[in-house]
Design a protein around this motif. Structure first.
Motif, PDB file in Angstrom:
ATOM      1  N   ILE A   1       0.839  -1.213   0.000  1.00 20.65           N
ATOM      2  CA  ILE A   1       0.000   0.000   0.000  1.00 20.65           C
ATOM      3  C   ILE A   1       0.866   1.253   0.000  1.00 20.65           C
ATOM      4  O   ILE A   1       0.586   2.224  -0.722  1.00 20.65           O
ATOM      5  CB  ILE A   1      -0.946  -0.016   1.225  1.00 20.65           C
ATOM      6  CG1 ILE A   1      -1.963  -1.158   1.091  1.00 20.65           C
ATOM      7  CG2 ILE A   1      -1.681   1.322   1.346  1.00 20.65           C
ATOM      8  CD1 ILE A   1      -2.798  -1.374   2.339  1.00 20.65           C
ATOM      9  N   ALA A   2       1.938   1.241   0.814  1.00 19.64           N
ATOM     10  CA  ALA A   2       2.822   2.416   0.900  1.00 19.64           C
ATOM     11  C   ALA A   2       3.493   2.697  -0.446  1.00 19.64           C
ATOM     12  O   ALA A   2       3.599   3.858  -0.867  1.00 19.64           O
ATOM     13  CB  ALA A   2       3.882   2.196   1.977  1.00 19.64           C
ATOM     14  N   VAL A   3       3.952   1.647  -1.117  1.00 21.86           N
ATOM     15  CA  VAL A   3       4.578   1.821  -2.433  1.00 21.86           C
ATOM     16  C   VAL A   3       3.567   2.389  -3.429  1.00 21.86           C
ATOM     17  O   VAL A   3       3.872   3.306  -4.200  1.00 21.86           O
ATOM     18  CB  VAL A   3       5.144   0.473  -2.936  1.00 21.86           C
ATOM     19  CG1 VAL A   3       5.574   0.591  -4.394  1.00 21.86           C
ATOM     20  CG2 VAL A   3       6.321   0.033  -2.072  1.00 21.86           C
ATOM     21  N   THR A   4       2.343   1.854  -3.385  1.00 26.79           N
ATOM     22  CA  THR A   4       1.293   2.341  -4.293  1.00 26.79           C
ATOM     23  C   THR A   4       0.992   3.808  -4.055  1.00 26.79           C
ATOM     24  O   THR A   4       0.906   4.607  -5.009  1.00 26.79           O
ATOM     25  CB  THR A   4       0.006   1.511  -4.100  1.00 26.79           C
ATOM     26  OG1 THR A   4       0.289   0.127  -4.323  1.00 26.79           O
ATOM     27  CG2 THR A   4      -1.078   1.971  -5.059  1.00 26.79           C
ATOM     28  N   VAL A   5       0.833   4.182  -2.783  1.00 27.68           N
ATOM     29  CA  VAL A   5       0.531   5.581  -2.442  1.00 27.68           C
ATOM     30  C   VAL A   5       1.664   6.492  -2.881  1.00 27.68           C
ATOM     31  O   VAL A   5       1.436   7.568  -3.474  1.00 27.68           O
ATOM     32  CB  VAL A   5       0.280   5.716  -0.924  1.00 27.68           C
ATOM     33  CG1 VAL A   5       0.216   7.189  -0.514  1.00 27.68           C
ATOM     34  CG2 VAL A   5      -1.013   5.008  -0.528  1.00 27.68           C
TER      35      VAL A   5
ATOM     36  N   THR B   1       9.924   6.033  -9.230  1.00 31.97           N
ATOM     37  CA  THR B   1      10.391   4.753  -8.686  1.00 31.97           C
ATOM     38  C   THR B   1      11.151   4.940  -7.378  1.00 31.97           C
ATOM     39  O   THR B   1      11.063   4.104  -6.476  1.00 31.97           O
ATOM     40  CB  THR B   1      11.303   4.044  -9.709  1.00 31.97           C
ATOM     41  OG1 THR B   1      10.599   3.917 -10.943  1.00 31.97           O
ATOM     42  CG2 THR B   1      11.707   2.671  -9.212  1.00 31.97           C
ATOM     43  N   TYR B   2      11.901   6.038  -7.271  1.00 37.29           N
ATOM     44  CA  TYR B   2      12.656   6.287  -6.040  1.00 37.29           C
ATOM     45  C   TYR B   2      11.733   6.466  -4.850  1.00 37.29           C
ATOM     46  O   TYR B   2      12.059   6.063  -3.727  1.00 37.29           O
ATOM     47  CB  TYR B   2      13.554   7.521  -6.212  1.00 37.29           C
ATOM     48  CG  TYR B   2      14.723   7.274  -7.124  1.00 37.29           C
ATOM     49  CD1 TYR B   2      15.768   6.458  -6.726  1.00 37.29           C
ATOM     50  CD2 TYR B   2      14.786   7.849  -8.390  1.00 37.29           C
ATOM     51  CE1 TYR B   2      16.849   6.212  -7.559  1.00 37.29           C
ATOM     52  CE2 TYR B   2      15.856   7.622  -9.233  1.00 37.29           C
ATOM     53  CZ  TYR B   2      16.886   6.796  -8.822  1.00 37.29           C
ATOM     54  OH  TYR B   2      17.955   6.557  -9.648  1.00 37.29           O
ATOM     55  N   ALA B   3      10.574   7.075  -5.071  1.00 40.58           N
ATOM     56  CA  ALA B   3       9.598   7.220  -3.988  1.00 40.58           C
ATOM     57  C   ALA B   3       9.091   5.852  -3.546  1.00 40.58           C
ATOM     58  O   ALA B   3       8.925   5.588  -2.346  1.00 40.58           O
ATOM     59  CB  ALA B   3       8.434   8.107  -4.443  1.00 40.58           C
ATOM     60  N   GLY B   4       8.843   4.964  -4.519  1.00 37.77           N
ATOM     61  CA  GLY B   4       8.395   3.612  -4.189  1.00 37.77           C
ATOM     62  C   GLY B   4       9.450   2.828  -3.428  1.00 37.77           C
ATOM     63  O   GLY B   4       9.139   2.110  -2.466  1.00 37.77           O
ATOM     64  N   ILE B   5      10.709   2.973  -3.840  1.00 36.10           N
ATOM     65  CA  ILE B   5      11.809   2.284  -3.147  1.00 36.10           C
ATOM     66  C   ILE B   5      11.917   2.766  -1.704  1.00 36.10           C
ATOM     67  O   ILE B   5      12.059   1.972  -0.767  1.00 36.10           O
ATOM     68  CB  ILE B   5      13.135   2.506  -3.894  1.00 36.10           C
ATOM     69  CG1 ILE B   5      13.099   1.812  -5.261  1.00 36.10           C
ATOM     70  CG2 ILE B   5      14.315   1.994  -3.073  1.00 36.10           C
ATOM     71  CD1 ILE B   5      14.284   2.133  -6.148  1.00 36.10           C
TER      72      ILE B   5
ATOM     73  N   ALA C   1       5.102   6.005   3.703  1.00 34.71           N
ATOM     74  CA  ALA C   1       5.183   4.798   4.529  1.00 34.71           C
ATOM     75  C   ALA C   1       4.755   5.088   5.958  1.00 34.71           C
ATOM     76  O   ALA C   1       4.063   4.284   6.596  1.00 34.71           O
ATOM     77  CB  ALA C   1       6.605   4.247   4.505  1.00 34.71           C
ATOM     78  N   PHE C   2       5.144   6.248   6.476  1.00 33.86           N
ATOM     79  CA  PHE C   2       4.778   6.622   7.847  1.00 33.86           C
ATOM     80  C   PHE C   2       3.267   6.757   7.987  1.00 33.86           C
ATOM     81  O   PHE C   2       2.658   6.267   8.950  1.00 33.86           O
ATOM     82  CB  PHE C   2       5.468   7.930   8.224  1.00 33.86           C
ATOM     83  CG  PHE C   2       5.062   8.459   9.576  1.00 33.86           C
ATOM     84  CD1 PHE C   2       5.411   7.793  10.734  1.00 33.86           C
ATOM     85  CD2 PHE C   2       4.308   9.623   9.682  1.00 33.86           C
ATOM     86  CE1 PHE C   2       5.040   8.275  11.981  1.00 33.86           C
ATOM     87  CE2 PHE C   2       3.932  10.120  10.916  1.00 33.86           C
ATOM     88  CZ  PHE C   2       4.295   9.439  12.062  1.00 33.86           C
TER      89      PHE C   2
END
Length: 348
Positions: free
Chosen positions: A12-16, A30-34, A136-137
Motif C-alpha cells: 500500500i505504501a509503495v502504491t501511495v 520509482t525512487y519514492a516507491g523504493i 510509509a509513515f
C-alpha cells in the motif's frame, strides 16, 4: 505463504508513494516507491523514528554525493569510494540497515548523472525519497495498526502450554527423546520470537495518562510471564538431561518429584487462566491462594535419599534447585498479577 500485515502495508505504501509522485509530477517516481518499501516498520514508534532518521540519511547522502561530483566527478571508482564513506558515516551514527540502504540509493541516484543540473537533480531525488518515507509513515499509522498486546499474550499462552505439556510427559517417562530434542529447538526459537514481540510492545507509546499506568503495569507483567516461561523451559531441559538418572533413584523421591512438579505446573496454568479472566475473581481469596508446591520438602526428601545411599552423590540436586528457581518466578508473577487485578478490572 502467509500474507502478513507488514507485507500488505508495504504494498500500500509503495502504491501511495507512486501515485502521489506521479500526481505532483515528480520524475523518477520509482525512487519514492523504493523509499516507501524501506521505510515500513513493525510499529508506529519505530516508524516515527525512521522518518527523521531516513530523511537525515537522504540529506547527508545527497549532500556528500553533490560535493563529490563537483570536486571529483562521477567515475565508478569515485562512486564506490563515496558509497563506502556514506556507509561508514551511517554506521558511526548507529543507523539501521534500511536507513543505510536508502542513503546508498540517494548517493547513486545523484551520482548517476553528470554535473549538468546537478542541484536540481539532487532536489528532485531528495523530494522523491522523502515522499516515499512520509507515505510509509502515514500508511503505517492508518492501516492495520499492530495489536502486539493480544499477539504477545496469545504467543506466551501457547508456548507455555506446550512446555507444561512436555513437562508432564517427561516426568512420567512417556516422552520420546528424539522428538523432545526437536521440540526443545523449536521452543527456543519461539521464545526468541516472543522476546522480539515484547520489545515491539514495550516500545509503543501511550499519551493518555489514564491508560499509561495500566500499560506500564502490563509491560512488567509480560516481562515476568516471559521470564517464568523461560524458567519452565529450563526445567524441561533439565528433566531431559537427567531423564536416565531419574529412573535409577528410589521410587520415594520420584513420587515426591512428580507431585511437586505437578503443583508447580498447576500453579503456572492457573496464573495464565487468571490473567485471561477465566477464573472467577474473589477478593477474599486472591490469585495467590492456589495449590502451593512444597519445594523444601522435595529438597529434604532428596537429601534423605542421598544420606541412605551415597552412590548418587547429590547428582540430582541441580534438578531440585531448578524447580526452586521456577517456583520463585511463579511466586513473583502471582504478586504482580494480584496487584494488577486489584486496581484494574480489564483482563489481558
Amino acid at each position: 505463504m502467509k500474507l502478513g500485515a507488514r507485507m500488505l502495508k508495504t504494498g500500500i505504501a509503495v502504491t501511495v508513494a507512486l501515485y502521489v509522485a506521479n500526481l505532483i509530477g515528480l520524475p523518477s517516481a520509482t525512487y519514492a516507491g523504493i523509499a516507501a518499501a524501506f521505510a515500513i516498520q513493525p510499529n508506529i514508534y519505530r516508524s516515527f523514528q525512521t522518518v527523521f532518521e531516513q530523511i537525515y540519511a537522504n540529506i547527508f547522502g545527497i549532500a556528500i554525493a553533490v560535493a563529490v561530483v563537483y570536486t571529483l566527478g562521477n567515475d565508478p571508482i569515485v562512486i564506490g569510494t563515496t558509497t563506502i564513506m556514506v556507509i561508514g558515516l551511517c554506521l558511526y551514527l548507529k543507523m539501521n540497515e534500511n536507513t543505510i540502504s536508502l542513503a546508498i540509493i540517494a548517493v547513486l541516484a545523484v551520482m548517476e548523472q553528470s554535473d549538468t543540473g546537478l542541484l536540481e537533480l539532487a532536489g528532485l531525488r531528495f523530494s522523491s525519497l522523502s515522499l516515499g518515507v512520509i507515505s510509509a509513515f502515514i500508511v503505517n499509522m492508518l492501516f492495520f495498526p499492530p495489536r502486539y498486546e493480544f499477539r504477545l499474550f496469545n504467543h506466551i499462552d501457547h508456548i507455555t502450554s506446550d512446555i507444561l505439556q512436555w513437562l508432564r510427559i517427561s516426568t512420567r517417562h512417556l516422552s520420546d527423546n528424539p522428538s523432545l530434542k526437536g521440540e526443545l529447538d523449536r521452543l527456543d526459537a519461539e521464545i526468541a520470537h516472543i522476546d522480539i514481540t515484547y520489545s515491539l510492545y514495550s516500545e509503543e507509546r501511550i499519551y493518555r495518562k489514564k491508560k499509561r499506568i495500566p500499560k506500564m503495569r502490563k509491560i512488567i507483567i509480560f516481562k515476568q510471564m516471559i521470564a517464568t516461561s523461560k524458567k519452565s523451559l529450563e526445567t524441561l531441559k533439565t528433566f531431559h538431561h537427567y531423564n536416565e538418572r531419574i529412573d535409577t533413584i528410589p521410587h520415594e523421591f520420584q513420587q515426591v518429584l512428580v507431585n511437586e512438579l505437578d503443583k508447580i505446573i498447576y500453579s503456572h496454568e492457573r496464573l495464565l487462566l487468571s490473567a485471561m479472566g477465566r477464573i472467577k475473581k474473589n477478593r477474599t481469596k486472591p490469585v495467590q491462594d492456589i495449590t502451593t508446591p512444597d519445594i523444601p520438602h522435595l529438597v529434604d526428601t532428596l537429601i534423605h535419599v542421598y544420606e541412605r545411599d551415597e552412590k548418587y552423590h547429590l547428582s540430582l540436586l541441580p534438578l531440585a534447585s531448578r524447580l526452586m528457581e521456577y517456583h520463585h518466578d511463579i511466586i513473583h508473577l502471582q504478586k504482580l498479577l494480584y496487584s494488577y487485578q486489584k486496581f484494574h478490572d480489564k483482563t489481558f
